[in-house]
Design a protein around this motif. Structure first.
Motif, PDB file in Angstrom:
ATOM      1  N   LYS A  18     -50.934  15.114  18.673  1.00  0.00           N
ATOM      2  CA  LYS A  18     -50.326  14.527  17.470  1.00  0.00           C
ATOM      3  C   LYS A  18     -49.085  13.713  17.838  1.00  0.00           C
ATOM      4  O   LYS A  18     -48.914  12.566  17.406  1.00  0.00           O
ATOM      5  CB  LYS A  18     -49.968  15.635  16.491  1.00  0.00           C
ATOM      6  CG  LYS A  18     -49.206  15.191  15.239  1.00  0.00           C
ATOM      7  CD  LYS A  18     -48.917  16.392  14.351  1.00  0.00           C
ATOM      8  CE  LYS A  18     -48.224  16.000  13.057  1.00  0.00           C
ATOM      9  NZ  LYS A  18     -46.841  15.534  13.249  1.00  0.00           N
ATOM     10  N   SER A  19     -48.234  14.304  18.658  1.00  0.00           N
ATOM     11  CA  SER A  19     -46.993  13.641  19.067  1.00  0.00           C
ATOM     12  C   SER A  19     -47.271  12.387  19.883  1.00  0.00           C
ATOM     13  O   SER A  19     -46.606  11.351  19.703  1.00  0.00           O
ATOM     14  CB  SER A  19     -46.128  14.609  19.878  1.00  0.00           C
ATOM     15  OG  SER A  19     -44.971  13.975  20.361  1.00  0.00           O
ATOM     16  N   GLU A  28     -48.441   9.598  17.464  1.00  0.00           N
ATOM     17  CA  GLU A  28     -47.335   9.105  16.632  1.00  0.00           C
ATOM     18  C   GLU A  28     -46.341   8.304  17.463  1.00  0.00           C
ATOM     19  O   GLU A  28     -45.857   7.248  17.032  1.00  0.00           O
ATOM     20  CB  GLU A  28     -46.650  10.287  15.951  1.00  0.00           C
ATOM     21  CG  GLU A  28     -47.523  10.942  14.880  1.00  0.00           C
ATOM     22  CD  GLU A  28     -46.923  12.202  14.281  1.00  0.00           C
ATOM     23  OE1 GLU A  28     -47.468  12.710  13.291  1.00  0.00           O
ATOM     24  OE2 GLU A  28     -45.891  12.692  14.806  1.00  0.00           O
ATOM     25  N   THR A  29     -46.028   8.787  18.664  1.00  0.00           N
ATOM     26  CA  THR A  29     -45.075   8.102  19.543  1.00  0.00           C
ATOM     27  C   THR A  29     -45.622   6.759  20.009  1.00  0.00           C
ATOM     28  O   THR A  29     -44.902   5.752  20.054  1.00  0.00           O
ATOM     29  CB  THR A  29     -44.749   8.982  20.760  1.00  0.00           C
ATOM     30  OG1 THR A  29     -44.177  10.205  20.320  1.00  0.00           O
ATOM     31  CG2 THR A  29     -43.776   8.284  21.702  1.00  0.00           C
ATOM     32  N   PRO A  31     -50.653  19.943  18.797  1.00  0.00           N
ATOM     33  CA  PRO A  31     -49.387  19.282  18.464  1.00  0.00           C
ATOM     34  C   PRO A  31     -48.964  18.226  19.484  1.00  0.00           C
ATOM     35  O   PRO A  31     -48.323  17.237  19.124  1.00  0.00           O
ATOM     36  CB  PRO A  31     -48.380  20.436  18.407  1.00  0.00           C
ATOM     37  CG  PRO A  31     -49.002  21.544  19.195  1.00  0.00           C
ATOM     38  CD  PRO A  31     -50.474  21.391  19.021  1.00  0.00           C
ATOM     39  N   THR A  32     -49.334  18.432  20.747  1.00  0.00           N
ATOM     40  CA  THR A  32     -48.994  17.430  21.762  1.00  0.00           C
ATOM     41  C   THR A  32     -49.771  16.146  21.525  1.00  0.00           C
ATOM     42  O   THR A  32     -49.219  15.045  21.615  1.00  0.00           O
ATOM     43  CB  THR A  32     -49.286  17.959  23.172  1.00  0.00           C
ATOM     44  OG1 THR A  32     -48.532  19.151  23.397  1.00  0.00           O
ATOM     45  CG2 THR A  32     -48.903  16.929  24.221  1.00  0.00           C
TER      46      THR A  32
END
Length: 235
Positions: free
Chosen positions: A116-117, A120-121, A113-114
């Protein structure tokens, strides 16, 4: 400029009892492209510390000028041995992100998830992301602002089904990268088995295989240079 390179922490090749990790050329070639251009590189991985090296990428027939240079570079080796923990990374402090491949990312970064973030960021901040070989697997759960898969309708490449078959791991990997990207609606292309092939779609740069590593980093720098040109013109 500041670059983030994200490496895998996964070292088990499924249930084969064999080791995997990141692919040396896919780290070393981009590392020196960016370093020789005068940029600052931060290395990170999910667990931090020394990321696992795929032993096959360390065999004599897998060596390149970049890997030989790395093996003689004590400073780079020390940096690799002490990667930062991915969860501690603030993506806003970087101008671009590069993901080397190897089979490891199929197991950890593809579901992180990190990671992924961070992707996206970074893209939302109008900054580019480059991924090579198996690393486009980390796009599996990444979403576009409208909630669609990030790769839907976008031109991408990555390690192909034919290449996976050639290395005998079709039935070992958790998923086939080419199939996964196509299932999400990507416009997937290839340049031939183990032939250099890089695709740039806006801020997203993907390279097909180890021979594409250096070219993918050069494409990343080209995107950044093109971004700066309008700024220079306005000034």
């Amino acid at each position: 400029m500041n670059f983030l390179m994200v490496l895998t922490s996964h070292d088990q090749l499924g249930d084969t009892g064999k080791k995997t990790g990141f692919w040396l050329e896919e780290f070393a070639a981009p590392y020196y492209v960016l370093k020789d251009a005068g940029h600052t590189i931060t290395l990170a991985s999910p667990k931090g510390g020394q990321p696992p090296l795929d032993p096959k990428s360390d065999e004599p027939d897998a060596q390149t000028e970049a890997t030989k240079r790395f093996k003689a570079d004590a400073e780079a080796q020390a940096q690799l041995a002490s990667t930062e923990t991915l969860s501690s990374i603030d993506p806003s402090t970087f101008d671009a992100v590069f993901y080397p491949g190897g089979h490891g990312p199929l197991w950890d970064l593809a579901n992180d998830p990190t990671s992924k973030s961070i992707i996206e960021t970074t893209l939302a901040a109008d900054k580019p992301v480059a991924l090579v070989c198996h690393a486009p697997a980390v796009l599996k759960n990444v979403q576009a602002p409208n909630g669609d898969p990030l790769v839907k309708g976008r031109k991408v490449t990555g390690f192909t089904n034919a290449e996976e078959e050639a290395v005998g791991l079709t039935d070992i990997v958790p998923f086939l990268l080419e199939d996964e990207l196509k299932a999400q609606g990507a416009d997937f292309s290839e340049g031939g088995t183990f032939t250099e092939h890089v695709v740039t779609d806006g801020l997203l740069i993907t390279g097909q295989n180890p021979p594409s590593s250096e070219a993918a980093a050069e494409a990343l720098l080209k995107v950044l240079e093109e971004q700066r040109q309008p700024e220079a013109a306005d000034a």
